[in-house]
Design a protein around this motif. Structure first.
Motif, short mmCIF file in Angstrom:
data_model
loop_
_atom_site.label_atom_id
_atom_site.label_comp_id
_atom_site.label_asym_id
_atom_site.label_seq_id
_atom_site.Cartn_x
_atom_site.Cartn_y
_atom_site.Cartn_z
N ALA A 1 69.43 99.27 23.07
CA ALA A 1 70.10 98.93 21.81
C ALA A 1 70.85 97.60 21.94
O ALA A 1 70.80 96.76 21.02
N LYS A 2 71.51 97.39 23.06
CA LYS A 2 72.23 96.13 23.29
C LYS A 2 71.23 94.97 23.41
O LYS A 2 71.48 93.89 22.88
N LEU A 3 70.11 95.20 24.10
CA LEU A 3 69.08 94.16 24.23
C LEU A 3 68.52 93.76 22.87
O LEU A 3 68.30 92.58 22.61
N ILE A 4 68.31 94.72 22.01
CA ILE A 4 67.79 94.43 20.66
C ILE A 4 68.82 93.61 19.89
O ILE A 4 68.48 92.62 19.23
N ASP A 5 70.08 93.98 20.00
CA ASP A 5 71.15 93.24 19.33
C ASP A 5 71.23 91.81 19.86
O ASP A 5 71.35 90.85 19.08
N LEU A 6 71.16 91.64 21.18
CA LEU A 6 71.19 90.30 21.77
C LEU A 6 69.98 89.48 21.33
O LEU A 6 70.10 88.29 21.05
N THR A 7 68.83 90.12 21.27
CA THR A 7 67.62 89.42 20.83
C THR A 7 67.79 88.94 19.40
O THR A 7 67.44 87.79 19.08
N ASN A 8 68.32 89.77 18.55
CA ASN A 8 68.54 89.38 17.16
C ASN A 8 69.49 88.19 17.05
O ASN A 8 69.26 87.28 16.26
N GLU B 1 71.44 84.47 11.05
CA GLU B 1 72.01 85.69 11.64
C GLU B 1 70.95 86.50 12.39
O GLU B 1 71.18 87.64 12.76
N GLY B 2 69.78 85.92 12.60
CA GLY B 2 68.69 86.62 13.26
C GLY B 2 67.69 87.14 12.25
O GLY B 2 67.88 87.01 11.04
N HIS B 3 66.64 87.76 12.74
CA HIS B 3 65.54 88.22 11.88
C HIS B 3 65.61 89.71 11.58
O HIS B 3 64.68 90.26 11.01
N GLY B 4 66.69 90.36 11.95
CA GLY B 4 66.85 91.78 11.71
C GLY B 4 66.42 92.59 12.93
O GLY B 4 65.61 92.15 13.74
N LEU B 5 66.97 93.78 13.04
CA LEU B 5 66.74 94.60 14.23
C LEU B 5 65.29 95.05 14.42
O LEU B 5 64.81 95.05 15.56
N PRO B 6 64.55 95.40 13.36
CA PRO B 6 63.15 95.78 13.60
C PRO B 6 62.32 94.64 14.22
O PRO B 6 61.55 94.86 15.16
N LYS B 7 62.50 93.42 13.72
CA LYS B 7 61.79 92.27 14.30
C LYS B 7 62.34 91.94 15.68
O LYS B 7 61.59 91.58 16.58
N ALA B 8 63.64 92.07 15.85
CA ALA B 8 64.25 91.80 17.16
C ALA B 8 63.67 92.73 18.22
O ALA B 8 63.44 92.31 19.36
N GLU B 9 63.43 93.96 17.87
CA GLU B 9 62.83 94.91 18.81
C GLU B 9 61.43 94.45 19.22
O GLU B 9 61.07 94.49 20.39
N ARG B 10 60.67 93.97 18.26
CA ARG B 10 59.32 93.47 18.56
C ARG B 10 59.39 92.19 19.39
O ARG B 10 58.59 91.99 20.31
N ILE B 11 60.34 91.31 19.08
CA ILE B 11 60.53 90.08 19.86
C ILE B 11 60.87 90.44 21.30
O ILE B 11 60.32 89.87 22.24
#
Length: 143
Positions: free
Chosen positions: A104-111, A121-131
């Motif tokens: 969860a923290k990694l996804i937030d950092l990615t976003n 502000e990033g591409h949103g958490l669903p895209k951040a997870e894929r990134i």
């Protein structure tokens, strides 16, 4: 051990900065003296410092091409024509992966890390997870 190594590197860098602050060179001297940055380090020293910090080596051309293609397949605005910046952000994300942060923290950092002019502000958490999955697969699969 990793924390101690990173701490030592940070302490050494701070010492260099504080030492540099003690004197004010003449304008022509300042231009003549190169600063100690990643750009002025030898390739071996740069690789050693990056490895100590948990950042993998730059990807080869085939890996970089596949990485950029995967990011563009998610959303063309992730890279937004700045391949080197996307690679740099991915390599920094690898450090967070290596540090063992929870998903969860990694996804937030990615976003946060993968922003763009159209998505400050990033591409949103669903895209951040894929990134994040692309970064892990392409740039640091061993982490």
């Amino acid at each position: 051990m990793r924390t101690n190594t990173v701490g030592l590197i940070a302490t050494a860098a701070l010492a260099l900065v504080l030492t540099a602050c003690g004197t004010t060179p003449e304008p022509d001297q300042a231009a003549a003296k190169p600063s100690t940055t990643e750009a002025t380090l030898s390739p071996e020293a740069r690789a050693s410092a990056r490895a100590a910090a948990g950042i993998p080596a730059d990807p080869d051309t085939a890996t970089a091409t596949a990485y950029i293609a995967d990011l563009n397949a998610i959303d063309g605005d992730i890279v937004h024509g700045k391949d080197e910046k996307a690679i740099s952000r991915g390599l920094n994300q690898c450090r967070s992966i290596k540090d063992g942060k929870d998903r969860a923290k990694l996804i937030d950092l990615t976003n946060s890390r993968f922003s763009s002019p159209n998505h400050p502000e990033g591409h949103g958490l669903p895209k951040a997870e894929r990134i994040l999955d692309v970064v892990h697969k392409r740039l640091c699969p061993g982490f």
